[in-house]
Enzyme design. Structure first.
Site, PDB file in Angstrom:
ATOM      1  N   GLY A  82      59.131  33.730  41.742  1.00  0.00           N
ATOM      2  CA  GLY A  82      58.521  35.054  41.770  1.00  0.00           C
ATOM      3  C   GLY A  82      58.554  35.670  43.145  1.00  0.00           C
ATOM      4  N   SER A  83      58.623  37.008  43.209  1.00  0.00           N
ATOM      5  CA  SER A  83      58.643  37.779  44.447  1.00  0.00           C
ATOM      6  C   SER A  83      59.875  37.386  45.272  1.00  0.00           C
ATOM      7  CB  SER A  83      57.326  37.587  45.211  1.00  0.00           C
ATOM      8  OG  SER A  83      57.204  38.544  46.233  1.00  0.00           O
ATOM      9  N   LEU A  84      59.716  36.918  46.509  1.00  0.00           N
ATOM     10  CA  LEU A  84      60.888  36.431  47.245  1.00  0.00           C
ATOM     11  C   LEU A  84      61.571  35.311  46.463  1.00  0.00           C
ATOM     12  CD1 LEU A  84      62.750  36.302  49.722  1.00  0.00           C
ATOM     13  CD2 LEU A  84      61.025  34.868  50.848  1.00  0.00           C
TER      14      LEU A  84
ATOM     15  N   GLY B 100      62.381  35.556  43.617  1.00  0.00           N
ATOM     16  CA  GLY B 100      63.394  36.231  42.800  1.00  0.00           C
ATOM     17  C   GLY B 100      64.763  36.203  43.443  1.00  0.00           C
TER      18      GLY B 100
ATOM     19  N   ILE C 181      61.402  36.711  38.787  1.00  0.00           N
ATOM     20  CA  ILE C 181      60.274  37.641  38.606  1.00  0.00           C
ATOM     21  C   ILE C 181      59.860  38.142  39.987  1.00  0.00           C
ATOM     22  CG2 ILE C 181      57.954  37.915  37.658  1.00  0.00           C
ATOM     23  CD1 ILE C 181      58.373  35.300  36.115  1.00  0.00           C
TER      24      ILE C 181
END
Length: 392
Positions: A229-231, A233, A252
């Protein structure tokens, strides 16, 4: 969505905690009461009020445990853990506040006290990694030993393994998946206690995690899923390009390249020289809490000394020439109003040559924020429905 605060960053971080109610990481009125005491222009009150709430709930947990009420103690330890995490969040701006380490330690200690009280098999694990270990938590739906699909889940730029529990675990276990949460360099315990900064070649982090997972009972080796998720991703797809034992990968949200925020890019393009560029960065940090926090977090977690060094390091985090090497099916999630990585999921999706799916989350869904915070039920429904079909 402006919730409690007008500042975008404060509003987002408040929604982030509030949304973790779904996974047991918060209670709505505890959040609302805490938020009502925070002064928008005074970050010190963000720490003081979340810490105040965390200490109060921590006290409830200790009393419940002493009085023989383990379920009540567990629930309170989990909430206290997340409130301490939120209290620490902005303490790294402009250098390290001496309160940060103790607040993090309390957050993790509360989570560890809750771990043996959970209603499903849960264990703390140490994953061998380059002469040291990576911390993780392994959760199973039951103790049957039945081979099951297994989620390997890590966070991004600022999350901890303990926080990811509130997003990832319930949705996985209820659908019959094992769930291994882990932290890599630049994240959580590995950054704070082991001093290891981020690295772009995340496959060298994930491959030892896969090796470890395959030694655990009840793991179907043909159904390993990596989710970031976030970075994360970027990190998860990067690892999937080289680690081909994965059956699927989920981003994500998708991140093709870790670029300077759009607000900074626009300004820096007009800089005439390096000195003017530095002045512009300083001015942006003064005016924008988001920029102040992001640059301070980057200097710390990338182990560099200046904003300019951090920006230079960011350029190494790109899927250019790498996305085409992913072989497993990819799910790329996209938030309509992502204030961090606008249009990045589409860029990643367009670069893929494997079987791929792009899932868009909109304001009408109530899931348009970065990583769809506040919409975990919808996110889990759509991600796991895709996984069920893909792994079948």
């Amino acid at each position: 969505m402006k919730l409690m605060f007008q500042d975008q960053t404060l509003s987002f971080e408040f929604l982030r905690v509030l949304g973790e109610t779904v996974g047991g990481g918060a209670d709505i009125n505890e959040c609302l009461l805490t938020g009502s005491r925070i002064v928008e222009d005074d970050l010190e009150t963000w720490f003081l009020e979340w810490n105040r709430t965390a200490e109060r709930i921590h006290g409830i947990a200790d009393r419940c445990m002493a009085e023989g009420h383990p379920t009540s103690a567990r629930d309170a330890y989990l909430r206290a853990s997340n409130y301490y995490r939120s209290a620490e969040f902005f303490l790294h701006i402009g250098g390290h506040d001496p309160r940060a380490e103790d607040t993090y330690d309390r957050s993790r200690a509360c989570f560890l006290q809750a771990l043996p009280l959970l209603p499903f098999p849960a264990e703390q694990v140490q994953i061998p990694y380059e002469g040291t270990t990576l911390p993780g938590y392994l959760f199973r739906p039951d103790n049957s030993g039945k081979p099951r699909p297994t989620i390997l889940r890590h966070g991004g730029f600022d999350s901890t393994g303990e926080e990811i529990f509130f997003h990832a675990t319930r949705g996985a276990l209820e659908r019959g998946y094992n769930c291994l949460l882990f932290e890599g360099p630049g994240q959580g315990y590995v950054l704070r206690k082991q001093g290891l900064p981020f690295r772009p070649d995340w496959e060298n982090v994930v491959t030892p995690v896969v090796d470890f997972t395959l030694t655990q009972r009840g793991v179907d080796p043909a159904r390993l899923v990596l989710i970031g998720g976030s970075l994360g991703g970027y990190l998860a797809p990067r690892a999937a390009a080289f680690e081909h034992r994965l059956a699927a990968c989920v981003a994500i949200d998708g991140l093709f390249s870790f670029d300077v925020p759009a607000e900074a890019t626009t300004v820096l393009q007009h800089a005439k020289n390096e000195q003017e560029s530095q002045q512009m960065l300083q001015e942006m940090q003064r005016r924008s809490l988001n920029m102040r926090w992001a640059i301070s977090q980057g200097i710390w977690s990338f182990a560099v000394d200046t904003p300019e060094e951090f920006v230079a390091r960011m350029a190494r985090y790109t899927m250019e020439g790498i996305a085409q090497q992913i072989r497993c099916p990819m799910l790329v999630c996209d938030a309509e109003r992502d204030h961090f990585f606008d249009n990045q999921p589409q860029k990643l999706y367009d670069a893929l040559t494997c079987e791929r799916t792009l899932l868009r989350f909109t304001a009408e869904d109530g899931a348009d924020e970065h990583c769809h915070v506040g919409a975990d039920h919808l996110l889990n429904q759509r991600v796991f429905d895709w996984l069920d079909s893909t792994l079948a």
